[in-house]
Write a protein that holds these residues in place. Structure first.
Motif, PDB file in Angstrom:
ATOM      1  N   LEU A   1      69.535  65.754  53.245  1.00 20.11           N
ATOM      2  CA  LEU A   1      69.253  66.489  52.014  1.00 20.11           C
ATOM      3  C   LEU A   1      70.338  66.107  51.008  1.00 20.11           C
ATOM      4  N   VAL A   2      69.926  65.545  49.873  1.00 23.86           N
ATOM      5  CA  VAL A   2      70.869  65.019  48.884  1.00 23.86           C
ATOM      6  C   VAL A   2      70.745  65.804  47.587  1.00 23.86           C
ATOM      7  N   ARG A   3      71.905  66.227  47.028  1.00 26.03           N
ATOM      8  CA  ARG A   3      71.953  66.856  45.711  1.00 26.03           C
ATOM      9  C   ARG A   3      72.844  65.991  44.828  1.00 26.03           C
ATOM     10  N   LEU A   4      72.225  65.187  43.973  1.00 26.88           N
ATOM     11  CA  LEU A   4      72.972  64.316  43.070  1.00 26.88           C
ATOM     12  C   LEU A   4      72.394  64.415  41.669  1.00 26.88           C
ATOM     13  N   SER A   5      73.247  64.245  40.671  1.00 29.73           N
ATOM     14  CA  SER A   5      72.766  64.146  39.300  1.00 29.73           C
ATOM     15  C   SER A   5      72.139  62.778  39.085  1.00 29.73           C
ATOM     16  N   PRO A   6      71.229  62.648  38.121  1.00 27.79           N
ATOM     17  CA  PRO A   6      70.675  61.329  37.823  1.00 27.79           C
ATOM     18  C   PRO A   6      71.793  60.345  37.494  1.00 27.79           C
ATOM     19  N   PRO A   7      71.715  59.122  38.013  1.00 30.84           N
ATOM     20  CA  PRO A   7      72.776  58.143  37.729  1.00 30.84           C
ATOM     21  C   PRO A   7      72.720  57.640  36.291  1.00 30.84           C
ATOM     22  N   MET A   8      73.711  56.868  35.924  1.00 28.98           N
ATOM     23  CA  MET A   8      73.802  56.344  34.561  1.00 28.98           C
ATOM     24  C   MET A   8      72.522  55.599  34.179  1.00 28.98           C
ATOM     25  N   GLY A   9      72.029  55.907  32.986  1.00 23.41           N
ATOM     26  CA  GLY A   9      70.852  55.217  32.475  1.00 23.41           C
ATOM     27  C   GLY A   9      69.533  55.776  32.968  1.00 23.41           C
TER      28      GLY A   9
END
Length: 467
Positions: free
Chosen positions: A306-314
């Motif tokens: 289960l991954v909680r990450l913000s959208p990457p650059m771009g």
């Protein structure tokens, strides 16, 4: 061990708090405010006007914690409505700093009116000069760890400042071997940000060292049993500056707030200790290629994740950043989510067996009192120091290896570390599991957290009463 029977004198302290305009600072400051209010103390909490509504639910004692709204000054180049670093892209942080520094007149008037006993601050190096003439004690409240301050933010470091900082050698008298040094402590952008002028103003290094130097005391969210030598070192470097320790300030266990049903159901479909949870904080913006290597590494393990990450650059969403075919391949055992999640509750779920973290200090404290194995993948700044402390000094987790020349990590690097810590019988996994359990047992000693904060208030009252 610091367990005490003594309690703070029944004298109400009026505390003011002025954190840097970032949710990662406002939230922890408000957590400390709640600790003061639990004991009957008053708190005046400075917060940007519109941000107040975003955090008011975290105020557990509204009859004692009063928000003092700050109007965000207009700054050329800063879009309207931006109040914190969460509202804007990372490259606008210097402009937020300009606006932050331009609140001095508002702070001055409010402090004159409120007349608190003490004011806590972090990035506002100019605040002590406003507070002290009013008889208000200025106290620097650090967001980063004591070990980070000891390694990075001491006067003896200034001699090593170059266009590109080399922190491979510890400063003189540093209370540890070079084992917690990182071959590349910072990304190149961080090296510039750390040592260069900050949008035409003083560098980040000079800003923070000035904050420590000008305060009447410095305080850390730390335990002497874990970071004591580093706290003592900071004190000695700043002419025996009082250093006050709050303890771990653990999140309150709650039975009234439940894990969101969809995550409870999803996690409940897996065996105990089998799920890898990965989260890097709400303001961590990875490069797309690094984001993809990370999730592909999780896929390679064959474990549920289960991954909680913000959208990457771009990228506007995490979905558009995922590798081709990824969602289909991991359907049923892997989820990547871009929104907020209840991290404390997820870490306490029986199915979660490993936590992959950017090694933010708050996340490490939460991980320490869980049963999840710890894997650290530092993203920027002092996270590299915390990761080395975790992996090499107290050995409660393992860091993902990187290439020396550019700091890059591959999916294979991620998979390898996760296999090491998750496989039963792994020598490294068993060692970090045992060390983790030792410190978890210590931190959860009945009465320890309360005793630390009560002792912190006693020392704070002594500071207030001193001339």
């Amino acid at each position: 061990m610091v367990i005490m029977t003594q309690t703070p004198a029944a004298v109400v302290v009026h505390v003011a708090m002025f954190p840097w305009f970032a949710m990662g600072h406002i939230g922890p400051y408000l957590q400390i405010a709640n600790k003061f209010a639990e004991r009957g103390h008053r708190v005046s909490f400075f917060v940007p006007l519109k941000t107040k509504d975003k955090v008011k639910h975290l105020n557990l004692h509204p009859h004692l914690i009063h928000f003092i709204p700050i109007t965000m000054p207009q700054v050329d180049g800063l879009p309207p409505g931006v109040e914190t670093t969460a509202d804007a892209a990372a490259h606008l942080a210097p402009l937020i700093s300009v606006a932050f520094d331009s609140t001095q007149d508002q702070l001055s008037l409010s402090l004159q009116s409120l007349k608190p006993d003490v004011v806590f601050y972090d990035f506002s190096h100019w605040l002590p000069s406003l507070a002290r003439p009013l008889g208000i004690k200025p106290v620097y409240f650090a967001m980063s760890s004591a070990v980070s301050h000891a390694l990075l933010l001491v006067p003896s470091r200034k001699k090593q400042m170059t266009s590109v900082i080399d922190l491979r050698e510890p400063p003189p008298g540093f209370p540890s071997s070079s084992s917690i040094m990182h071959q590349r402590p910072f990304e190149a952008r961080d090296e510039i940000w750390f040592s260069s002028e900050f949008h035409g103003r003083m560098s980040f290094y000079d800003r923070l060292t000035s904050c420590i130097r000008e305060g009447d005391a410095a305080c850390f969210r730390a335990c002497h049993e874990i970071e004591g030598p580093f706290c003592d070192y900071v004190s000695n470097q700043y002419d025996n500056k009082p250093v006050l320790l709050m303890g771990a300030v653990l999140p309150e266990a709650t039975t009234t707030i439940k894990l969101e049903e969809k995550w409870e159901k999803w996690l409940g479909g897996f065996e105990k200790g089998s799920v890898v949870y990965c989260a890097f904080g709400s303001e961590c913006e990875l490069k797309k290629e690094q984001f993809q290597e990370l999730v592909l590494g999780l896929e390679l393990t064959g474990l549920p994740f289960l991954v909680r990450l913000s959208p990457p650059m771009g990228c506007k969403t995490v979905e558009e950043a995922l590798p081709e075919g990824f969602e289909e391949r991991v359907r049923g055992r892997g989820v990547v989510h871009g929104g907020w999640m209840q991290q404390q509750l997820i870490l306490s779920h029986p199915s979660v067996g490993c936590f992959v973290s950017h090694s933010g200090p708050a996340s490490i404290w939460e991980a320490l009192v869980s049963d999840a194995q710890i894997v650290v993948v530092p993203y920027r700044g002092d996270q590299f120091v915390v990761a080395k402390f975790v992996a090499r000094e107290i050995k409660i987790g393992v860091e993902v290896e990187r290439r020396e020349e550019d700091g890059w990590y591959t999916r294979e690097d991620v998979c390898k570390v996760l296999k090491v810590v998750m496989d039963q019988g792994s020598q490294v996994g068993d060692q970090v599991r045992a060390n983790h359990q030792k410190w978890k047992d210590f931190l959860l000693t009945p009465g320890l957290d309360k005793a630390y904060f009560d002792n912190f208030i006693i020392k704070l009252q002594d500071l207030i009463n001193s001339k």
